[in-house]
Design an enzyme around this catalytic site. Sequence first.
Site, PDB file in Angstrom:
ATOM      1  N   ASP A  61       0.763  -1.226   0.080  1.00 46.08           N
ATOM      2  CA  ASP A  61       0.070  -0.161  -0.061  1.00 46.08           C
ATOM      3  C   ASP A  61       0.965   1.238  -0.007  1.00 46.08           C
ATOM      4  O   ASP A  61       0.290   2.441   0.033  1.00 46.08           O
ATOM      5  CB  ASP A  61      -1.019   0.012   1.226  1.00 46.08           C
ATOM      6  CG  ASP A  61      -2.170  -0.976   1.128  1.00 46.08           C
ATOM      7  OD1 ASP A  61      -2.769  -0.717  -0.035  1.00 46.08           O
ATOM      8  OD2 ASP A  61      -2.525  -1.828   1.900  1.00 46.08           O
ATOM      9  N   GLU A  66      -0.450   9.316   1.420  1.00 48.06           N
ATOM     10  CA  GLU A  66      -1.129  10.340   2.285  1.00 48.06           C
ATOM     11  C   GLU A  66      -1.354   9.946   3.852  1.00 48.06           C
ATOM     12  O   GLU A  66      -1.401  10.579   4.636  1.00 48.06           O
ATOM     13  CB  GLU A  66      -2.476  10.669   1.744  1.00 48.06           C
ATOM     14  CG  GLU A  66      -3.463  11.239   2.584  1.00 48.06           C
ATOM     15  CD  GLU A  66      -4.894  11.600   1.896  1.00 48.06           C
ATOM     16  OE1 GLU A  66      -5.617  10.588   1.770  1.00 48.06           O
ATOM     17  OE2 GLU A  66      -5.385  12.853   2.129  1.00 48.06           O
ATOM     18  N   ASP A  67      -1.481   8.582   3.803  1.00 50.23           N
ATOM     19  CA  ASP A  67      -1.789   8.054   5.148  1.00 50.23           C
ATOM     20  C   ASP A  67      -0.741   8.094   6.148  1.00 50.23           C
ATOM     21  O   ASP A  67      -0.896   8.004   7.447  1.00 50.23           O
ATOM     22  CB  ASP A  67      -2.281   6.539   5.103  1.00 50.23           C
ATOM     23  CG  ASP A  67      -3.717   6.243   4.351  1.00 50.23           C
ATOM     24  OD1 ASP A  67      -4.744   7.200   4.628  1.00 50.23           O
ATOM     25  OD2 ASP A  67      -3.812   5.678   3.395  1.00 50.23           O
ATOM     26  N   ARG A  86       1.094  -1.730   7.604  1.00 53.59           N
ATOM     27  CA  ARG A  86       1.483  -0.155   6.813  1.00 53.59           C
ATOM     28  C   ARG A  86       2.356   0.605   7.424  1.00 53.59           C
ATOM     29  O   ARG A  86       2.789   1.713   7.246  1.00 53.59           O
ATOM     30  CB  ARG A  86       0.012   0.531   6.377  1.00 53.59           C
ATOM     31  CG  ARG A  86      -0.906  -0.227   5.489  1.00 53.59           C
ATOM     32  CD  ARG A  86      -1.693   0.627   4.789  1.00 53.59           C
ATOM     33  NE  ARG A  86      -1.026   2.007   4.194  1.00 53.59           N
ATOM     34  CZ  ARG A  86      -1.606   2.957   3.492  1.00 53.59           C
ATOM     35  NH1 ARG A  86      -2.929   3.262   3.657  1.00 53.59           N
ATOM     36  NH2 ARG A  86      -0.918   3.585   2.924  1.00 53.59           N
ATOM     37  N   ARG A 131      -9.352   2.771  11.456  1.00 54.03           N
ATOM     38  CA  ARG A 131      -7.863   3.166  11.162  1.00 54.03           C
ATOM     39  C   ARG A 131      -7.318   4.079  12.040  1.00 54.03           C
ATOM     40  O   ARG A 131      -6.079   4.455  12.418  1.00 54.03           O
ATOM     41  CB  ARG A 131      -7.567   3.441   9.879  1.00 54.03           C
ATOM     42  CG  ARG A 131      -7.937   2.570   8.658  1.00 54.03           C
ATOM     43  CD  ARG A 131      -6.859   1.531   8.989  1.00 54.03           C
ATOM     44  NE  ARG A 131      -7.175   0.525   7.903  1.00 54.03           N
ATOM     45  CZ  ARG A 131      -6.961   0.563   6.557  1.00 54.03           C
ATOM     46  NH1 ARG A 131      -5.814   1.398   5.860  1.00 54.03           N
ATOM     47  NH2 ARG A 131      -7.187  -0.605   5.753  1.00 54.03           N
ATOM     48  N   HIS A 161     -12.084   5.876   5.031  1.00 52.28           N
ATOM     49  CA  HIS A 161     -11.433   7.070   5.611  1.00 52.28           C
ATOM     50  C   HIS A 161     -12.414   8.340   5.471  1.00 52.28           C
ATOM     51  O   HIS A 161     -13.309   8.369   4.664  1.00 52.28           O
ATOM     52  CB  HIS A 161     -10.142   7.556   4.904  1.00 52.28           C
ATOM     53  CG  HIS A 161      -9.042   6.750   5.143  1.00 52.28           C
ATOM     54  ND1 HIS A 161      -8.397   5.904   4.044  1.00 52.28           N
ATOM     55  CD2 HIS A 161      -8.718   6.259   6.265  1.00 52.28           C
ATOM     56  CE1 HIS A 161      -7.252   5.433   4.669  1.00 52.28           C
ATOM     57  NE2 HIS A 161      -7.411   5.503   5.920  1.00 52.28           N
ATOM     58  N   CYS A 248      -4.778  10.087  -1.469  1.00 54.95           N
ATOM     59  CA  CYS A 248      -4.131   9.076  -1.056  1.00 54.95           C
ATOM     60  C   CYS A 248      -2.686   8.979  -1.691  1.00 54.95           C
ATOM     61  O   CYS A 248      -1.986   8.785  -1.147  1.00 54.95           O
ATOM     62  CB  CYS A 248      -4.854   7.645  -1.042  1.00 54.95           C
ATOM     63  SG  CYS A 248      -6.520   7.765  -1.244  1.00 54.95           S
TER      64      CYS A 248
END
Length: 256
Positions: A61, A66-67, A86, A131, A161, A248
């Site tokens: 991923d 962005e995460d 992640r 998350r 999200h 993202c």
Amino acid sequence: MPWIALTRAVSPTLARCELTHLARSPIDPARAEAQHARYEATLRELGCTVQRVTPAPELPDAVFIEDTAIVLDELAMITRPGAESRRAEVAAVAEALAPYRALHRIEAPGTIDGGDVMQVGRTFFVGRTARTNDDGIAQLRAAVAPHGYRVTPVTVTACLHLKSAATALGDDAVLCNPAWVDPALFAPYVVVHVAADEPHAANVVSLGTHVLAAEAYPATNARLRAHGYDVVTVPADELAKAEGALTCCSLLVRVG
Ligand code: CIR
């Protein structure tokens, strides 16, 4: 425009990505890579300097950079992503951000995915999701409040999200899917609703007067144009199979 867009290459293992609300369907890595390259080229056309973070082919991923961080003018918050798979993504992103911002970090037991954090002016709306937990939100608040930002937790349903359900259009408007997030939360702003048959259309990248949007959502994009936005579209359906959208795939860092 004085923006650096940090991006990260599509991993050849993208097909092994995390999935929460989507059924797994075959992903063509070459097609995903071509769409990602077009996305980067469009960011350049819109005035960004695109800087690629060291690739992580072993992390499925990683393209959804962005995460891994929340970047504001005053600092960057390195996240602790909600999905265990992640967490190894953040180290290289922290290294890339270090020249531009003072780094803060979300520590255990806090979790936050950047995709849950929507900045509108001096307010951060933060999705409470699988998350992102309350401890992570409290840590974010402690870091940004001294700089004059407000943090507002938001309940999100039926999508991954907050920014699957809503994204900012500059500092005074929000594009949202009212089925996934309560639009009344955004009452101080102009609120544009996605077309009812385009539930995934709320995720757009706002850059000045431009809006970078997915070409799969013509009715919503027409609404944005009617509101005066200059909408530029890109294909993103292959990346969407990995439950990723447009915000993202970059971290925008304002410079100068
Ligand atoms: C995940 O489930 O973590 C990835 N497959 C998709 C992440 C998308 N990121 C985002 O919306 N900010």
